[in-house]
Design a protein around this motif. Structure first.
Motif, PDB file in Angstrom:
ATOM      1  N   THR A 140       0.635  -1.263   0.139  1.00  0.00           N
ATOM      2  CA  THR A 140       0.215  -0.095  -0.017  1.00  0.00           C
ATOM      3  C   THR A 140       0.980   1.302  -0.585  1.00  0.00           C
ATOM      4  OG1 THR A 140      -1.816  -1.084   1.062  1.00  0.00           O
ATOM      5  CG2 THR A 140      -1.932   1.330   1.389  1.00  0.00           C
ATOM      6  N   ASP A 141       0.677   1.998  -1.329  1.00  0.00           N
ATOM      7  CA  ASP A 141       1.930   3.381  -1.828  1.00  0.00           C
ATOM      8  C   ASP A 141       3.317   2.717  -0.966  1.00  0.00           C
ATOM      9  OD1 ASP A 141      -0.086   4.977  -2.179  1.00  0.00           O
ATOM     10  OD2 ASP A 141      -0.947   5.569  -0.077  1.00  0.00           O
ATOM     11  N   ASP A 142       3.855   3.114  -0.143  1.00  0.00           N
ATOM     12  CA  ASP A 142       5.270   2.861   0.866  1.00  0.00           C
ATOM     13  C   ASP A 142       5.095   1.738   1.289  1.00  0.00           C
ATOM     14  OD1 ASP A 142       4.787   4.817   2.759  1.00  0.00           O
ATOM     15  OD2 ASP A 142       6.203   6.419   2.611  1.00  0.00           O
ATOM     16  N   LEU A 143       4.515   1.006   1.124  1.00  0.00           N
ATOM     17  CA  LEU A 143       4.755   0.742   2.888  1.00  0.00           C
ATOM     18  C   LEU A 143       4.145  -1.179   2.440  1.00  0.00           C
ATOM     19  CD1 LEU A 143       2.474   2.202   5.417  1.00  0.00           C
ATOM     20  CD2 LEU A 143       4.414   1.170   5.563  1.00  0.00           C
ATOM     21  N   GLY A 144       5.353  -2.252   2.823  1.00  0.00           N
ATOM     22  CA  GLY A 144       4.774  -3.459   2.723  1.00  0.00           C
ATOM     23  C   GLY A 144       5.073  -4.491   3.782  1.00  0.00           C
ATOM     24  N   HIS A 145       4.210  -5.555   3.591  1.00  0.00           N
ATOM     25  CA  HIS A 145       3.698  -6.157   4.373  1.00  0.00           C
ATOM     26  C   HIS A 145       4.333  -7.985   4.277  1.00  0.00           C
ATOM     27  CE1 HIS A 145       1.003  -9.778   6.096  1.00  0.00           C
ATOM     28  NE2 HIS A 145       1.516  -9.581   6.799  1.00  0.00           N
ATOM     29  N   LEU A 146       4.981  -8.608   4.397  1.00  0.00           N
ATOM     30  CA  LEU A 146       4.955 -10.076   4.009  1.00  0.00           C
ATOM     31  C   LEU A 146       5.149 -10.855   5.378  1.00  0.00           C
ATOM     32  CD1 LEU A 146       6.352 -12.215   1.832  1.00  0.00           C
ATOM     33  CD2 LEU A 146       7.716 -11.297   2.052  1.00  0.00           C
ATOM     34  N   GLY A 147       4.450 -11.781   5.903  1.00  0.00           N
ATOM     35  CA  GLY A 147       4.245 -13.230   6.537  1.00  0.00           C
ATOM     36  C   GLY A 147       5.001 -14.291   6.338  1.00  0.00           C
ATOM     37  N   TRP A 148       5.502 -14.673   6.954  1.00  0.00           N
ATOM     38  CA  TRP A 148       6.982 -15.343   6.421  1.00  0.00           C
ATOM     39  C   TRP A 148       6.754 -16.562   7.959  1.00  0.00           C
ATOM     40  CZ3 TRP A 148       9.001 -15.453  11.694  1.00  0.00           C
ATOM     41  CH2 TRP A 148       9.433 -14.518  11.981  1.00  0.00           C
ATOM     42  N   VAL A 149       7.495 -17.698   8.101  1.00  0.00           N
ATOM     43  CA  VAL A 149       7.098 -18.855   8.341  1.00  0.00           C
ATOM     44  C   VAL A 149       9.173 -19.350   9.135  1.00  0.00           C
ATOM     45  CG1 VAL A 149       5.359 -19.719   8.641  1.00  0.00           C
ATOM     46  CG2 VAL A 149       7.037 -20.886   6.803  1.00  0.00           C
ATOM     47  N   TYR A 150       9.040 -19.875  10.145  1.00  0.00           N
ATOM     48  CA  TYR A 150      10.557 -20.198  10.623  1.00  0.00           C
ATOM     49  C   TYR A 150      10.916 -21.218  11.146  1.00  0.00           C
ATOM     50  CZ  TYR A 150      15.344 -18.695  13.020  1.00  0.00           C
ATOM     51  OH  TYR A 150      16.390 -19.005  13.066  1.00  0.00           O
TER      52      TYR A 150
END
Length: 123
Positions: free
Chosen positions: A77-87
């Motif tokens: 969204t605009d200049d924001l990024g979101h990424l879910g992850w597993v570890y």
């Protein structure tokens, strides 16, 4: 070449925090983050590329053979990024889940927020 927010989110997870080679990791850090990047972890705040590099190396050393895997696509969204992850250990069920949220500017990450939770255990 200017990286997109989605590119930066993937590089953050895979090219920095999964990269065992310090030279390749530091090259990715130089291309992915602002010099004065601020990374907010659950238990600390890391400031600057050099400190981020040290912390990434610490995380890799704490759990040898563990890897981050993206959980779904990058949201932007605009200049924001979101990424879910597993570890967790490579090839095994995850031990933890979380997400990275980044504020990007001029083709680099300027602020990074990491949220972590334990993965659900099978019954």
């Amino acid at each position: 070449m200017t990286s997109t927010v989605a590119d930066l989110m993937r590089r953050n997870l895979l090219d920095v925090f999964n990269e065992p080679d310090a030279g390749r990791r530091n090259a990715a850090i130089a291309e992915t983050y602002a010099e004065d990047v601020v990374w907010h972890e659950p238990d600390r705040v890391v400031r600057g590329r050099e400190a981020l590099s040290v912390r990434a190396a610490e995380l890799l050393a704490e759990q040898p053979g563990w890897v981050f895997r993206p959980e779904g696509p990058v949201s932007v969204t605009d200049d924001l990024g979101h990424l879910g992850w597993v570890y967790g250990p490579a090839g095994e069920p995850p031990v933890a889940t979380g997400m990275d949220i980044a504020h990007c500017k001029d083709g680099v990450i300027v602020d990074l927020y990491t949220l972590v939770s334990e993965a659900p255990r099978p019954s």
